[in-house]
Design a protein around this motif. Sequence first.
Motif, PDB file in Angstrom:
ATOM      1  N   ASP A 383     -10.829  19.999  12.210  1.00  0.00           N
ATOM      2  CA  ASP A 383      -9.970  19.619  13.328  1.00  0.00           C
ATOM      3  C   ASP A 383      -9.103  18.410  13.007  1.00  0.00           C
ATOM      4  O   ASP A 383      -8.060  18.207  13.630  1.00  0.00           O
ATOM      5  N   ASP A 384      -9.507  17.595  12.012  1.00  0.00           N
ATOM      6  CA  ASP A 384      -8.735  16.421  11.626  1.00  0.00           C
ATOM      7  C   ASP A 384      -7.958  16.667  10.328  1.00  0.00           C
ATOM      8  O   ASP A 384      -7.502  15.732   9.692  1.00  0.00           O
ATOM      9  N   PHE A 385      -7.846  17.942   9.937  1.00  0.00           N
ATOM     10  CA  PHE A 385      -7.146  18.353   8.723  1.00  0.00           C
ATOM     11  C   PHE A 385      -7.754  17.746   7.456  1.00  0.00           C
ATOM     12  O   PHE A 385      -7.067  17.529   6.466  1.00  0.00           O
ATOM     13  N   GLU A 386      -9.057  17.486   7.511  1.00  0.00           N
ATOM     14  CA  GLU A 386      -9.778  17.082   6.309  1.00  0.00           C
ATOM     15  C   GLU A 386     -10.123  18.362   5.543  1.00  0.00           C
ATOM     16  O   GLU A 386     -10.702  19.289   6.096  1.00  0.00           O
ATOM     17  N   PRO A 387      -9.741  18.448   4.246  1.00  0.00           N
ATOM     18  CA  PRO A 387      -9.952  19.698   3.514  1.00  0.00           C
ATOM     19  C   PRO A 387     -11.407  19.912   3.119  1.00  0.00           C
ATOM     20  O   PRO A 387     -12.123  18.970   2.787  1.00  0.00           O
ATOM     21  N   LYS A 388     -11.823  21.174   3.141  1.00  0.00           N
ATOM     22  CA  LYS A 388     -13.172  21.580   2.747  1.00  0.00           C
ATOM     23  C   LYS A 388     -13.046  22.718   1.731  1.00  0.00           C
ATOM     24  O   LYS A 388     -12.543  23.784   2.048  1.00  0.00           O
ATOM     25  N   ILE A 389     -13.508  22.488   0.514  1.00  0.00           N
ATOM     26  CA  ILE A 389     -13.440  23.497  -0.535  1.00  0.00           C
ATOM     27  C   ILE A 389     -14.479  24.579  -0.247  1.00  0.00           C
ATOM     28  O   ILE A 389     -15.639  24.289   0.020  1.00  0.00           O
ATOM     29  N   SER A 390     -14.046  25.850  -0.319  1.00  0.00           N
ATOM     30  CA  SER A 390     -14.959  26.962  -0.051  1.00  0.00           C
ATOM     31  C   SER A 390     -14.875  27.986  -1.180  1.00  0.00           C
ATOM     32  O   SER A 390     -14.267  27.732  -2.218  1.00  0.00           O
ATOM     33  N   LYS A 391     -15.507  29.147  -0.977  1.00  0.00           N
ATOM     34  CA  LYS A 391     -15.493  30.269  -1.928  1.00  0.00           C
ATOM     35  C   LYS A 391     -16.080  29.879  -3.285  1.00  0.00           C
ATOM     36  O   LYS A 391     -15.367  29.782  -4.288  1.00  0.00           O
ATOM     37  N   LEU A 555     -11.456  15.682  23.278  1.00  0.00           N
ATOM     38  CA  LEU A 555     -11.531  16.904  24.069  1.00  0.00           C
ATOM     39  C   LEU A 555     -10.998  18.085  23.254  1.00  0.00           C
ATOM     40  O   LEU A 555     -11.520  19.208  23.343  1.00  0.00           O
ATOM     41  N   HIS A 556      -9.981  17.855  22.446  1.00  0.00           N
ATOM     42  CA  HIS A 556      -9.406  18.911  21.608  1.00  0.00           C
ATOM     43  C   HIS A 556     -10.456  19.501  20.676  1.00  0.00           C
ATOM     44  O   HIS A 556     -10.531  20.720  20.482  1.00  0.00           O
ATOM     45  N   GLN A 557     -11.282  18.650  20.102  1.00  0.00           N
ATOM     46  CA  GLN A 557     -12.332  19.126  19.210  1.00  0.00           C
ATOM     47  C   GLN A 557     -13.323  20.024  19.953  1.00  0.00           C
ATOM     48  O   GLN A 557     -13.749  21.057  19.438  1.00  0.00           O
ATOM     49  N   TRP A 558     -13.673  19.639  21.150  1.00  0.00           N
ATOM     50  CA  TRP A 558     -14.663  20.415  21.912  1.00  0.00           C
ATOM     51  C   TRP A 558     -14.102  21.748  22.375  1.00  0.00           C
ATOM     52  O   TRP A 558     -14.816  22.752  22.415  1.00  0.00           O
ATOM     53  N   LEU A 559     -12.827  21.778  22.722  1.00  0.00           N
ATOM     54  CA  LEU A 559     -12.244  23.026  23.217  1.00  0.00           C
ATOM     55  C   LEU A 559     -11.915  23.996  22.088  1.00  0.00           C
ATOM     56  O   LEU A 559     -11.993  25.215  22.270  1.00  0.00           O
ATOM     57  N   ASN A 560     -11.571  23.472  20.908  1.00  0.00           N
ATOM     58  CA  ASN A 560     -11.049  24.340  19.859  1.00  0.00           C
ATOM     59  C   ASN A 560     -11.892  24.407  18.604  1.00  0.00           C
ATOM     60  O   ASN A 560     -11.731  25.339  17.816  1.00  0.00           O
ATOM     61  N   CYS A 561     -12.779  23.452  18.391  1.00  0.00           N
ATOM     62  CA  CYS A 561     -13.471  23.404  17.109  1.00  0.00           C
ATOM     63  C   CYS A 561     -14.985  23.315  17.207  1.00  0.00           C
ATOM     64  O   CYS A 561     -15.685  23.799  16.336  1.00  0.00           O
ATOM     65  N   ARG A 562     -15.491  22.676  18.230  1.00  0.00           N
ATOM     66  CA  ARG A 562     -16.922  22.405  18.231  1.00  0.00           C
ATOM     67  C   ARG A 562     -17.728  23.447  18.985  1.00  0.00           C
ATOM     68  O   ARG A 562     -18.167  24.439  18.466  1.00  0.00           O
ATOM     69  N   GLN A 563     -17.927  23.240  20.254  1.00  0.00           N
ATOM     70  CA  GLN A 563     -18.795  24.085  21.045  1.00  0.00           C
ATOM     71  C   GLN A 563     -18.094  24.489  22.325  1.00  0.00           C
ATOM     72  O   GLN A 563     -17.111  23.897  22.728  1.00  0.00           O
ATOM     73  N   GLN A 564     -18.624  25.522  22.955  1.00  0.00           N
ATOM     74  CA  GLN A 564     -18.084  25.941  24.231  1.00  0.00           C
ATOM     75  C   GLN A 564     -18.553  24.983  25.324  1.00  0.00           C
ATOM     76  O   GLN A 564     -19.724  24.652  25.407  1.00  0.00           O
ATOM     77  N   MET A 565     -17.599  24.550  26.165  1.00  0.00           N
ATOM     78  CA  MET A 565     -17.912  23.611  27.246  1.00  0.00           C
ATOM     79  C   MET A 565     -18.095  24.363  28.555  1.00  0.00           C
ATOM     80  O   MET A 565     -17.331  25.274  28.872  1.00  0.00           O
ATOM     81  N   GLU A 566     -19.100  23.970  29.302  1.00  0.00           N
ATOM     82  CA  GLU A 566     -19.301  24.549  30.624  1.00  0.00           C
ATOM     83  C   GLU A 566     -18.181  24.084  31.553  1.00  0.00           C
ATOM     84  O   GLU A 566     -17.560  23.037  31.352  1.00  0.00           O
ATOM     85  N   TRP A 567     -17.954  24.845  32.626  1.00  0.00           N
ATOM     86  CA  TRP A 567     -16.883  24.504  33.551  1.00  0.00           C
ATOM     87  C   TRP A 567     -17.131  23.164  34.238  1.00  0.00           C
ATOM     88  O   TRP A 567     -16.196  22.400  34.477  1.00  0.00           O
ATOM     89  N   THR A 568     -18.389  22.877  34.562  1.00  0.00           N
ATOM     90  CA  THR A 568     -18.691  21.608  35.246  1.00  0.00           C
ATOM     91  C   THR A 568     -18.253  20.413  34.402  1.00  0.00           C
ATOM     92  O   THR A 568     -17.743  19.422  34.936  1.00  0.00           O
TER      93      THR A 568
END
Length: 741
Positions: A383-391, A555-568
């Motif tokens: 979410d912070d554009f920090e690169p992660k090497i994969s594969k 909040l951006h991290q929680w909505l798009n990258c981390r976990q699903q947030m409850e409505w409350t």
Amino acid sequence: MRLTGPFPMGIRNCTSIIGLNLSGNYLSGSIPSNLADDLPFIVSLDLSNNNLSGSIPSSIANLTFINILRLDNNHLTGEIPQELSTLQRLKYFSVANNRLSGPVPIFININFPPESYTHNLGLCGGPLNVCKDEDLDGLFLSGFAIAFPIFTILSTFFMLYCSPKFSTISHIYTNLLPIKKIVRIKHPRTIKRPQIFVSDENSREERTVKSSLSLTSNYEFYTQVTAVEELIHRLSLVELKRATNKFDIKNVIGYGNMGVMYKGVFRNSILIAVKRLHKFESFEKEFLSVIQILGRLQHENLVPLLGFCLEMGKKFLVYKYMCNGTLHQWLHYRHKIYPKKMKWTTRFKIAKGVARGLAWLHHNKIFKVAHLRISSKCILLNDDFEPKISKFGNAKMMVNASGTPLSSSTSVVPDCSPYKEDVYSFGILLLELVTGREPSTWIHSLADRSREAIMIDESLTGQGFDDEIQETLKIAEKCIQVQTDGEISMLQVYQAIILIAVKRLHKFESFEKEFLSVIQILGRLQHENLVPLVGFCLEMGKKFLVYKYICNGTLHQWLNCRQQMEWTLRLKVAKGVARGLAWLHHNKILKVAHLRISSKCILLDDDFEPKISKFGYAKMMVNANGTFASSSDSVIPNLSLYKDDVYSFGILLLELVTGREPSTWINSLADRSREAIMIDESLMGQGFDDEIQETLKIAEKCIQVQTDGEISMLQVYQAMCATGISNNEISVDLGMNIEDN
């Protein structure tokens, strides 16, 4: 030293042990019946090639974590306990070369070959011959199976003797064939193991689950897998099916040579990426490579491997989900969706991170690794554009002449071929970052050995980073030359990139303005929904802002990258942000327009109370005489700067309701219809549908403020307070004086 005598009971003190190999000794006596009590977490148990005698204790069935069980080449007697069939994790099993008899267990999840039971006194069932029955019912049926054919034969001969048309021997044999088949029927003592059929999600063809490996390779493979279980979590297929909704095609986020990638979510709301490997034996090597490397190595620039699954012949790798996809997508596809291309500062940050990760792989103290497949497609971005090497399927663990892994005690030879391949590939990656184009479109021009042959991305030129780009091209040139006449290691490459970063001096006047804006506003204003500024530092031309640490990120991290947030929680965040903005616009000290409200500037504390941050572009409101606007000055609701905050808050509300990036639905706002907005599926049917619809109405009014609407943040806050509570409670909630907070 060879162990002799009975099983060493001192091992019972090692209750955390997961692997025990006592093979090739002279142990005698029986196997302890309390192994499950003493070694509850054992995964691999090898007691082969000893002199153990007696029966196999049924309590071994309580070793619920066991994957490998070797009891072959001993003097064990009696029957194999049928309870062993309940060992669902068992992948390798051998009791060959003993004195065992009776039926073999019917295992549920796997078929073991005959070699697992060979050279015993009288084992039967399963992959062996059908067992002979010895009980009374079996005796009756066996007697019937003998008597009935004899009676039939005598009757047939009598008929043949009396009937001339059955006088030939060939006719006799023909009529005796079905009788022969009846005589050969035997009553099995145990039910013959049925074939297990697995329905593939992409095909309705059924196939029998068989062991695709020989006994030796099967043992070696599972031994290596078991060895890394102490380093990385082993997950069940049931868990992964639940996380991916039974591998729903809607959750597919990528296809590769090795398999398909799915997005999933665990019960604790952690987002994961599950790679389901294709069903080829060749991928066992790649599978082992990944879990052996990422199971042992953790670094901020390597993709985190959360676990793996090996079950029913299927292989899965479970990674932490990276919400920003791959670098390849951002360089070549995302700009078609997002209005702007990736900035140079972000590209350079990625280059530095990848260099750091590769240098660490080549030089770390645990064991050294050459990746061998570096490209923009294997660079994931968080979410912070920090690169992660994969594969890491084709990665190579470097070993010395004796076969042991290279570690910190072993020097790294910079021109070692596998390392040079990583250096060369990193040079190509740097050029891809500079050009913004696929390497296939310019790779042939490298023969000119000229930086002038490389076309720099037009969006990067004239932005104040031309010198950095030229220095980056020089580094790329050295990396590419490493395969011909150059000698440079990834550590040297990383150091060169660091030098470029050090040379970058932030002397832009705009930063001074933003620095002053933050300390002037947050130095004067304190509120529960503003991020607390602890202090600042201005020394030797360097500027620092010191905030209180907010543990739950944005909040951006929680909505798009981390976990699903409850409505409350989402509604709580929305009310807090509305309260903070209303206070900024109406407080008694200094009225402020934020001008950059988005989910990325909303920090969440440990109780998920929102804190508005990023005041670099905020504007302190002044009167006609130049003095700061305060409580004595009336606030005009449709004042342009305040309206920007109201509009942005409306967008924020929609992001909370949809759970998606505004860029994916912002164009649909032209419809001016709430129906055009897709509500987050995780929120529907949870009892909050009315509240969500009320929130959408508020968002609609906020967005209309830039065209024909007039609503202030104070009115928005009052409307938010009325959302989700009864009429009797509204007056209590609005009773506080917002200007006093």
